[in-house]
Write an enzyme that holds these catalytic residues in place. Sequence first.
Site, PDB file in Angstrom:
ATOM      1  N   CYS A 102      46.373  39.111  43.155  1.00 22.15           N
ATOM      2  CA  CYS A 102      47.366  38.543  42.237  1.00 22.15           C
ATOM      3  C   CYS A 102      48.641  38.170  42.998  1.00 22.15           C
ATOM      4  CB  CYS A 102      47.690  39.526  41.117  1.00 22.15           C
ATOM      5  SG  CYS A 102      48.878  38.835  39.963  1.00 22.15           S
ATOM      6  N   GLY A 206      37.475  29.741  44.295  1.00 22.58           N
ATOM      7  CA  GLY A 206      38.551  28.789  44.538  1.00 22.58           C
ATOM      8  C   GLY A 206      38.099  27.357  44.351  1.00 22.58           C
TER       9      GLY A 206
HETATM   10  C1  LIG Z   1      45.580  32.295  33.877  1.00 18.44           C
HETATM   11  C2  LIG Z   1      45.050  33.015  35.083  1.00 18.44           C
HETATM   12  C3  LIG Z   1      45.007  34.396  35.081  1.00 18.44           C
HETATM   13  C4  LIG Z   1      44.488  35.079  36.179  1.00 18.44           C
HETATM   14  N1  LIG Z   1      44.387  36.438  36.135  1.00 18.44           N
HETATM   15  C5  LIG Z   1      43.766  37.114  37.142  1.00 18.44           C
HETATM   16  C6  LIG Z   1      43.505  38.513  37.037  1.00 18.44           C
HETATM   17  O1  LIG Z   1      43.803  39.155  36.030  1.00 18.44           O
HETATM   18  N2  LIG Z   1      42.882  39.113  38.092  1.00 18.44           N
HETATM   19  C7  LIG Z   1      42.506  38.422  39.230  1.00 18.44           C
HETATM   20  O2  LIG Z   1      41.934  38.998  40.150  1.00 18.44           O
HETATM   21  N3  LIG Z   1      42.729  37.090  39.326  1.00 18.44           N
HETATM   22  C8  LIG Z   1      43.326  36.427  38.316  1.00 18.44           C
HETATM   23  N4  LIG Z   1      43.486  35.075  38.401  1.00 18.44           N
HETATM   24  C9  LIG Z   1      42.948  34.356  39.576  1.00 18.44           C
HETATM   25  C10 LIG Z   1      41.505  33.884  39.317  1.00 18.44           C
HETATM   26  O3  LIG Z   1      40.636  34.966  39.125  1.00 18.44           O
HETATM   27  C11 LIG Z   1      40.979  33.039  40.494  1.00 18.44           C
HETATM   28  O4  LIG Z   1      40.948  33.833  41.641  1.00 18.44           O
HETATM   29  C12 LIG Z   1      41.854  31.817  40.777  1.00 18.44           C
HETATM   30  O5  LIG Z   1      42.206  31.141  39.589  1.00 18.44           O
HETATM   31  C13 LIG Z   1      41.129  30.827  41.724  1.00 18.44           C
HETATM   32  O6  LIG Z   1      39.907  30.402  41.159  1.00 18.44           O
HETATM   33  P1  LIG Z   1      39.776  28.936  40.443  1.00 18.44           P
HETATM   34  O7  LIG Z   1      40.208  27.921  41.464  1.00 18.44           O
HETATM   35  O8  LIG Z   1      38.324  28.844  40.082  1.00 18.44           O
HETATM   36  O9  LIG Z   1      40.706  28.956  39.279  1.00 18.44           O
HETATM   37  C14 LIG Z   1      44.040  34.371  37.327  1.00 18.44           C
HETATM   38  C15 LIG Z   1      44.107  32.975  37.329  1.00 18.44           C
HETATM   39  C16 LIG Z   1      44.608  32.300  36.225  1.00 18.44           C
HETATM   40  C17 LIG Z   1      44.641  30.793  36.258  1.00 18.44           C
END
Ligand SMILES: Cc1cc2nc3c(=O)[nH]c(=O)nc-3n(C[C@H](O)[C@H](O)[C@H](O)COP(=O)(O)O)c2cc1C
Length: 327
Positions: A102, A206
């Site tokens: 995070c 990602g």
């Molecule tokens: C709204 C939002 C909330 C997120 N909350 C968490 C979380 O609670 N725990 C976590 O490990 N990652 C959290 N992430 C990160 C996502 O799990 C992920 O690693 C990140 O969005 C990259 O993946 P993507 O490109 O498919 O979105 C959050 C991302 C977003 C957009």
Amino acid sequence: MGFNLGQYRIDGVLFLAPMAGVTDAPFRRLCRQFGADYAVGEMLASAPQLRNSRKTLARLKFFDKECPRVVQLLGADPVALSEAFHWAVEAGAEVIDFNMGCPAKKVCNVACGSALMREETQARKILEALGEVSQKCAVPVTLKCRTGWDEAHKNALQVGHWAEEAGFAMLTVHGRTRAGAFESQVEYDTIAQVASELTIPVVANGDIADANRASAVLRYTGAQAVMIGRAALGRPWLFKEIKETLRSGVPFELSHKEKVEAILSHRRWHFECYPEPVAVMTFRKHLLWYLTGWPGFEEVRSDLCQAPDALMQGRCLLDYFERQGWL
Ligand SMILES: Cc1cc2nc3c(=O)[nH]c(=O)nc-3n(C[C@H](O)[C@H](O)[C@H](O)COP(=O)(O)O)c2cc1C
């Protein structure tokens, strides 16, 4: 393909990422129905004073027959995290995921989340403590991290080795540093290196938003699975679309009617999960993710967003779907 996570068999390669404020029990249920092979809940604070807050308890809900029930913990203190591990297991968790990814300022300022990527000594203590609890309770523990703190400090491989030595069962790598936030180019090379050097399953995360990218990332990184976050906002059916596209070789998209059915199921489960005033408010963001860009939506957008209660919101939504001929 497929692997064991403790006593759980994970048979598939498309995972739903944990997203605070999004991946609650109703949303996970929908994504799993649409073919997500694994889903992680929203992060929970491990500090004792936060553990019993209304927000944390609301996040510790599971849907009927959810398996495995994956709870993600956030924290900076090995003792509090070990206690939170037991507490989550007592509440029904079957796998514990630890958050070292995070990037939020308020999280990093208290040395949690991705801040641990630069606090290596503390990170290692936490990994060892959680690995020990995992072994004692026979509940698998997994890690989600970034590639490092910033360009000059990329240590996902080192952190992965420590997690593996401590007994972690799986590692998800969001292919960006903390400094890269959610925008920098995803480092699939780093994920590939981690996947090739560790013996535990590695999951690539990602910018995965369609079938082409999902299969390319699986091939390129050698990861056991890919994890999808933002692309699933307002698109829980993405998992089915990706699977069907990969199976048939032809781009597959759900019809509006099928999507409308899914939205209505989501709304029903959402209202079963939260008190009405909370549900009305929190479902608005899902509606905006679902419907922005849909034909005729702009004309009903403000009515839908301003509907003060469940009845008005429901009516407005059904009227819109009916007018478009999707009901
Ligand atoms: C709204 C939002 C909330 C997120 N909350 C968490 C979380 O609670 N725990 C976590 O490990 N990652 C959290 N992430 C990160 C996502 O799990 C992920 O690693 C990140 O969005 C990259 O993946 P993507 O490109 O498919 O979105 C959050 C991302 C977003 C957009």
